[in-house]
Design a protein around this motif. Structure first.
Motif, PDB file in Angstrom:
ATOM      1  N   GLY A  95      -1.598   1.394   7.503  1.00  0.00           N
ATOM      2  CA  GLY A  95      -0.554   2.297   7.965  1.00  0.00           C
ATOM      3  C   GLY A  95       0.420   2.668   6.859  1.00  0.00           C
ATOM      4  O   GLY A  95       1.021   3.749   6.889  1.00  0.00           O
ATOM      5  N   GLY A  96       0.590   1.796   5.875  1.00  0.00           N
ATOM      6  CA  GLY A  96       1.486   2.090   4.766  1.00  0.00           C
ATOM      7  C   GLY A  96       1.046   3.283   3.943  1.00  0.00           C
ATOM      8  O   GLY A  96       1.861   3.943   3.294  1.00  0.00           O
ATOM      9  N   VAL A  97      -0.252   3.602   3.960  1.00  0.00           N
ATOM     10  CA  VAL A  97      -0.761   4.748   3.213  1.00  0.00           C
ATOM     11  C   VAL A  97      -0.145   6.049   3.732  1.00  0.00           C
ATOM     12  O   VAL A  97       0.058   7.006   2.975  1.00  0.00           O
ATOM     13  N   SER A  98       0.166   6.096   5.019  1.00  0.00           N
ATOM     14  CA  SER A  98       0.710   7.324   5.608  1.00  0.00           C
ATOM     15  C   SER A  98       2.101   7.659   5.068  1.00  0.00           C
ATOM     16  O   SER A  98       2.599   8.764   5.290  1.00  0.00           O
ATOM     17  N   ALA A  99       2.729   6.725   4.373  1.00  0.00           N
ATOM     18  CA  ALA A  99       4.034   7.010   3.779  1.00  0.00           C
ATOM     19  C   ALA A  99       3.960   8.165   2.793  1.00  0.00           C
ATOM     20  O   ALA A  99       4.946   8.879   2.587  1.00  0.00           O
ATOM     21  N   SER A 100       2.788   8.377   2.183  1.00  0.00           N
ATOM     22  CA  SER A 100       2.598   9.504   1.271  1.00  0.00           C
ATOM     23  C   SER A 100       1.862  10.655   1.958  1.00  0.00           C
ATOM     24  O   SER A 100       1.425  11.598   1.292  1.00  0.00           O
TER      25      SER A 100
ATOM     26  N   LEU B 280       0.820  -1.207   0.000  1.00  0.00           N
ATOM     27  CA  LEU B 280       0.000   0.000   0.000  1.00  0.00           C
ATOM     28  C   LEU B 280       0.855   1.259   0.000  1.00  0.00           C
ATOM     29  O   LEU B 280       0.433   2.298  -0.508  1.00  0.00           O
ATOM     30  N   ALA B 281       2.056   1.187   0.559  1.00  0.00           N
ATOM     31  CA  ALA B 281       2.945   2.351   0.537  1.00  0.00           C
ATOM     32  C   ALA B 281       3.354   2.682  -0.899  1.00  0.00           C
ATOM     33  O   ALA B 281       3.305   3.846  -1.316  1.00  0.00           O
ATOM     34  N   VAL B 282       3.757   1.672  -1.659  1.00  0.00           N
ATOM     35  CA  VAL B 282       4.161   1.904  -3.046  1.00  0.00           C
ATOM     36  C   VAL B 282       2.963   2.349  -3.885  1.00  0.00           C
ATOM     37  O   VAL B 282       3.036   3.325  -4.650  1.00  0.00           O
ATOM     38  N   GLY B 283       1.846   1.657  -3.756  1.00  0.00           N
ATOM     39  CA  GLY B 283       0.652   2.052  -4.494  1.00  0.00           C
ATOM     40  C   GLY B 283       0.176   3.442  -4.112  1.00  0.00           C
ATOM     41  O   GLY B 283      -0.230   4.238  -4.970  1.00  0.00           O
ATOM     42  N   GLY B 284       0.250   3.752  -2.810  1.00  0.00           N
ATOM     43  CA  GLY B 284      -0.148   5.075  -2.354  1.00  0.00           C
ATOM     44  C   GLY B 284       0.745   6.163  -2.908  1.00  0.00           C
ATOM     45  O   GLY B 284       0.280   7.271  -3.220  1.00  0.00           O
ATOM     46  N   GLY B 285       2.034   5.874  -3.044  1.00  0.00           N
ATOM     47  CA  GLY B 285       2.949   6.860  -3.616  1.00  0.00           C
ATOM     48  C   GLY B 285       2.595   7.195  -5.054  1.00  0.00           C
ATOM     49  O   GLY B 285       2.627   8.360  -5.470  1.00  0.00           O
ATOM     50  N   GLN B 286       2.257   6.170  -5.827  1.00  0.00           N
ATOM     51  CA  GLN B 286       1.841   6.404  -7.211  1.00  0.00           C
ATOM     52  C   GLN B 286       0.561   7.236  -7.265  1.00  0.00           C
ATOM     53  O   GLN B 286       0.448   8.188  -8.051  1.00  0.00           O
ATOM     54  N   LEU B 287      -0.394   6.889  -6.409  1.00  0.00           N
ATOM     55  CA  LEU B 287      -1.669   7.610  -6.400  1.00  0.00           C
ATOM     56  C   LEU B 287      -1.492   9.046  -5.940  1.00  0.00           C
ATOM     57  O   LEU B 287      -2.086   9.974  -6.512  1.00  0.00           O
ATOM     58  N   ALA B 288      -0.668   9.261  -4.909  1.00  0.00           N
ATOM     59  CA  ALA B 288      -0.476  10.612  -4.378  1.00  0.00           C
ATOM     60  C   ALA B 288       0.114  11.545  -5.436  1.00  0.00           C
ATOM     61  O   ALA B 288      -0.347  12.682  -5.612  1.00  0.00           O
ATOM     62  N   ASP B 289       1.143  11.074  -6.147  1.00  0.00           N
ATOM     63  CA  ASP B 289       1.741  11.927  -7.183  1.00  0.00           C
ATOM     64  C   ASP B 289       0.788  12.129  -8.365  1.00  0.00           C
ATOM     65  O   ASP B 289       0.778  13.193  -8.994  1.00  0.00           O
ATOM     66  N   TYR B 290      -0.020  11.130  -8.662  1.00  0.00           N
ATOM     67  CA  TYR B 290      -1.019  11.292  -9.723  1.00  0.00           C
ATOM     68  C   TYR B 290      -2.035  12.367  -9.344  1.00  0.00           C
ATOM     69  O   TYR B 290      -2.394  13.229 -10.162  1.00  0.00           O
ATOM     70  N   LEU B 291      -2.503  12.346  -8.107  1.00  0.00           N
ATOM     71  CA  LEU B 291      -3.483  13.331  -7.663  1.00  0.00           C
ATOM     72  C   LEU B 291      -2.908  14.741  -7.680  1.00  0.00           C
ATOM     73  O   LEU B 291      -3.591  15.709  -8.026  1.00  0.00           O
ATOM     74  N   ARG B 292      -1.609  14.860  -7.315  1.00  0.00           N
ATOM     75  CA  ARG B 292      -0.983  16.184  -7.280  1.00  0.00           C
ATOM     76  C   ARG B 292      -0.648  16.681  -8.684  1.00  0.00           C
ATOM     77  O   ARG B 292      -0.787  17.873  -8.971  1.00  0.00           O
ATOM     78  N   ASP B 293      -0.200  15.799  -9.560  1.00  0.00           N
ATOM     79  CA  ASP B 293       0.274  16.198 -10.881  1.00  0.00           C
ATOM     80  C   ASP B 293      -0.881  16.255 -11.888  1.00  0.00           C
ATOM     81  O   ASP B 293      -1.233  17.325 -12.399  1.00  0.00           O
ATOM     82  N   ALA B 294      -1.501  15.133 -12.150  1.00  0.00           N
ATOM     83  CA  ALA B 294      -2.524  15.066 -13.194  1.00  0.00           C
ATOM     84  C   ALA B 294      -3.846  15.700 -12.750  1.00  0.00           C
ATOM     85  O   ALA B 294      -4.497  16.409 -13.519  1.00  0.00           O
ATOM     86  N   ARG B 295      -4.253  15.452 -11.506  1.00  0.00           N
ATOM     87  CA  ARG B 295      -5.538  15.969 -11.034  1.00  0.00           C
ATOM     88  C   ARG B 295      -5.421  17.327 -10.352  1.00  0.00           C
ATOM     89  O   ARG B 295      -6.412  17.963 -10.039  1.00  0.00           O
ATOM     90  N   GLN B 296      -4.187  17.758 -10.092  1.00  0.00           N
ATOM     91  CA  GLN B 296      -3.898  19.077  -9.538  1.00  0.00           C
ATOM     92  C   GLN B 296      -4.545  19.317  -8.169  1.00  0.00           C
ATOM     93  O   GLN B 296      -4.972  20.427  -7.850  1.00  0.00           O
ATOM     94  N   TYR B 297      -4.631  18.278  -7.354  1.00  0.00           N
ATOM     95  CA  TYR B 297      -5.034  18.464  -5.965  1.00  0.00           C
ATOM     96  C   TYR B 297      -3.902  19.140  -5.206  1.00  0.00           C
ATOM     97  O   TYR B 297      -2.725  18.873  -5.455  1.00  0.00           O
ATOM     98  N   ARG B 298      -4.255  20.002  -4.270  1.00  0.00           N
ATOM     99  CA  ARG B 298      -3.233  20.662  -3.464  1.00  0.00           C
ATOM    100  C   ARG B 298      -2.455  19.631  -2.655  1.00  0.00           C
ATOM    101  O   ARG B 298      -3.018  18.649  -2.163  1.00  0.00           O
ATOM    102  N   THR B 299      -1.179  19.891  -2.485  1.00  0.00           N
ATOM    103  CA  THR B 299      -0.324  18.970  -1.732  1.00  0.00           C
ATOM    104  C   THR B 299      -0.850  18.750  -0.326  1.00  0.00           C
ATOM    105  O   THR B 299      -0.871  17.622   0.179  1.00  0.00           O
TER     106      THR B 299
END
Length: 492
Positions: free
Chosen positions: A400-405, A338-357
């Motif tokens: 808990g791995g989600v909190s890595a992002s 979930l940490a690795v998957g969450g990292g991919q999702l977090a950067d996608y949301l910030r970059d492609a979807r332009q959610y605030r950090t």
């Protein structure tokens, strides 16, 4: 007036920064491919490094189960939930010791007494002089003391505690060093990906070390746990020495395209020449203290389970040494995925979807702290249903791995030039649970009853919830005013 500015000012500033970063990247330096890149190579080698770090940290948790003289009444060799599935354990071929539960708690927690000492110095030295050799030599020293662990145990509990403290001193520089390294290597919109790959080594080390340690105990004896993982650490040091460099400018094999991409994306966030550290601004920064509280709270649960889950598996759920290692590893396998998957999702949301950090960081922190609290408490009420207990503990640690992002990467968002120092500060406070948690948990579970372990889980969950609430209120996602690089003077 707050140092941090209003939320509307922060939103406007972050939108401007992200738009400018995209525009400059697209206009001047298109994104360098990830495949075979130096930055992703660094992520993989550092992942191996954190694998070593956590393998050396958790192996004692499994070894302790086999190091204790099970004939002693104080150790309660009979579990609360005897299982018909347990297999006969191999006779001991190494020495065993008559350490009571309190002594075991001090031994398991002693690592963190050394670990806490080198957090802030490690961050400062890495930011000032470079992270490569500080991290490399820190892990190498831990490897050496790991190889000396069986000798120290034979000499007595005091010697073993001393060796574990020294191991902690060596490992204390690793996370601050790596944050300082990533400050010069991770483009802002790839931070979540790169850091989660790097730090997933911690989960992998736990996932592999726990079951493998159980097998080593069964087929050899507990001393070989330290010898085998020590040799794995020596191999890593050779690779790190040959393949890693402090910055893209110093890497002899990086492509010009990648070097330009990384340096261009960081030029408005990271100071090339670090001036005097603004300690006053750092220590009065509310977003930093939000990370401190979240990090402390999360680590209370993490370290309690990390050090005592094998004991719980044996003394309460009735698993053998072989089953123990495998089942104790499942929660960390889920956490790593979930940490690795969450990292991919977090950067996608910030970059492609332009959610605030800040929105992404808080959302991921809430999921990664509230979810584990709920399932940890639920695990205490599964009775003698070992399957359900393992499922709930696995879900708890996996979430808990989600909190890595979330809060875990936030140091690089608010002050990338000082990320190593900030991580040193937050990890100093976050190390306290590793020192206190196992001692408190073992003091509360002297009889290893279900009710005692339920109290341990309630305490951990309550601390997690408080940390999540505090971070949600005070966390921020933009570079703080005191950390903005000063413009370089024009050259004649």
């Amino acid at each position: 007036m707050s140092r941090d500015g209003s939320d509307s000012e922060e939103e406007e500033r972050e939108a401007l920064l992200q738009t400018r970063e995209r525009g400059e990247r697209d206009a001047r330096t298109p994104r360098a491919p990830a495949c075979c890149s130096a930055r992703y190579g660094l992520a993989l080698v550092s992942c191996y490094g954190f694998f070593v770090v956590y393998a050396l940290r958790v192996n004692l948790s499994v070894a302790m189960v086999d190091m204790i003289n099970a004939t002693e009444p104080a150790n309660h060799s009979a579990s609360v939930c005897p299982s018909s599935q347990t297999v006969a354990e191999r006779n001991h071929t190494a020495r065993v010791y008559d350490w009571d539960s309190e002594t075991q708690g001090w031994i398991l927690g002693s690592f963190f007494y050394g670990y806490i000492l080198t957090q802030v110095p490690g961050g400062y030295l890495a930011s000032r002089y470079g992270a490569k050799w500080l991290m490399g030599l820190g892990i190498l020293s831990t490897v050496i003391f790991t190889l000396l662990t069986p000798l120290a145990a034979d000499l007595g509990a005091g010697y073993l505690i001393a060796v574990r403290v020294l191991e902690g001193i060596g490992e204390g520089v690793t996370f601050p060093s790596m944050y300082a390294m990533w400050a010069t290597w991770a483009p802002p919109l790839e931070r979540s990906r790169l850091l989660t790959i790097s730090f997933t080594g911690a989960q992998l080390g736990t996932v592999i070390a726990l079951p493998l340690s159980g097998e080593i105990c069964y087929y050899l004896d507990w001393t070989w746990i330290f010898y085998i993982f020590g040799m794995v650490g020596l191999v890593w040091f050779v690779l790190w020495s040959l393949l890693v460099f402090n910055s893209p400018d110093r890497h002899p094999r990086i492509s010009d395209r990648e070097r330009n991409y990384i340096c261009s994306s960081l030029e408005n966030e990271v100071s090339r020449q670090l001036g005097p550290v603004p300690w006053g601004s750092i220590l009065t920064c509310r977003p930093l203290w939000a990370i401190v509280v979240a990090h402390f709270s999360y680590n209370w649960t993490f370290y309690t389970l990390l050090t005592l889950l094998p004991t719980y598996m044996k003394n309460v759920l009735g698993f053998s040494i072989q089953q123990n290692g495998v089942l104790s590893a499942l929660p960390y396998l889920g956490s790593g995925l979930l940490a690795v998957g969450g990292g991919q999702l977090a950067d996608y949301l910030r970059d492609a979807r332009q959610y605030r950090t800040v929105v992404v960081r808080k959302a991921f922190s809430l999921v990664g702290m509230v979810g584990p609290a709920v399932f940890l408490v639920a695990a205490g009420y599964t009775g003698c249903n070992p399957l359900l207990a393992v499922v709930f503990l696995t879900i708890s640690s996996s979430l808990g791995g989600v909190s890595a992002s979330g809060f875990n990467i936030n140091h690089l968002d608010i002050a990338p030039s000082y990320a190593g120092i900030l991580l040193g500060i937050t990890n100093t406070f976050a190390t306290v649970p590793g020192m206190v948690g196992p001692v408190v948990a073992r003091a509360l579970t002297k009889n290893n009853t279900m009710e005692e372990w339920q109290l341990v889980f309630y305490i951990s969950a309550g601390i997690n919830l408080l940390g999540a609430a505090f971070y949600t209120v005070f966390g921020r996602g933009t570079v703080q005013p005191w950390a903005v690089p000063k413009p370089r003077p024009l050259q004649d």
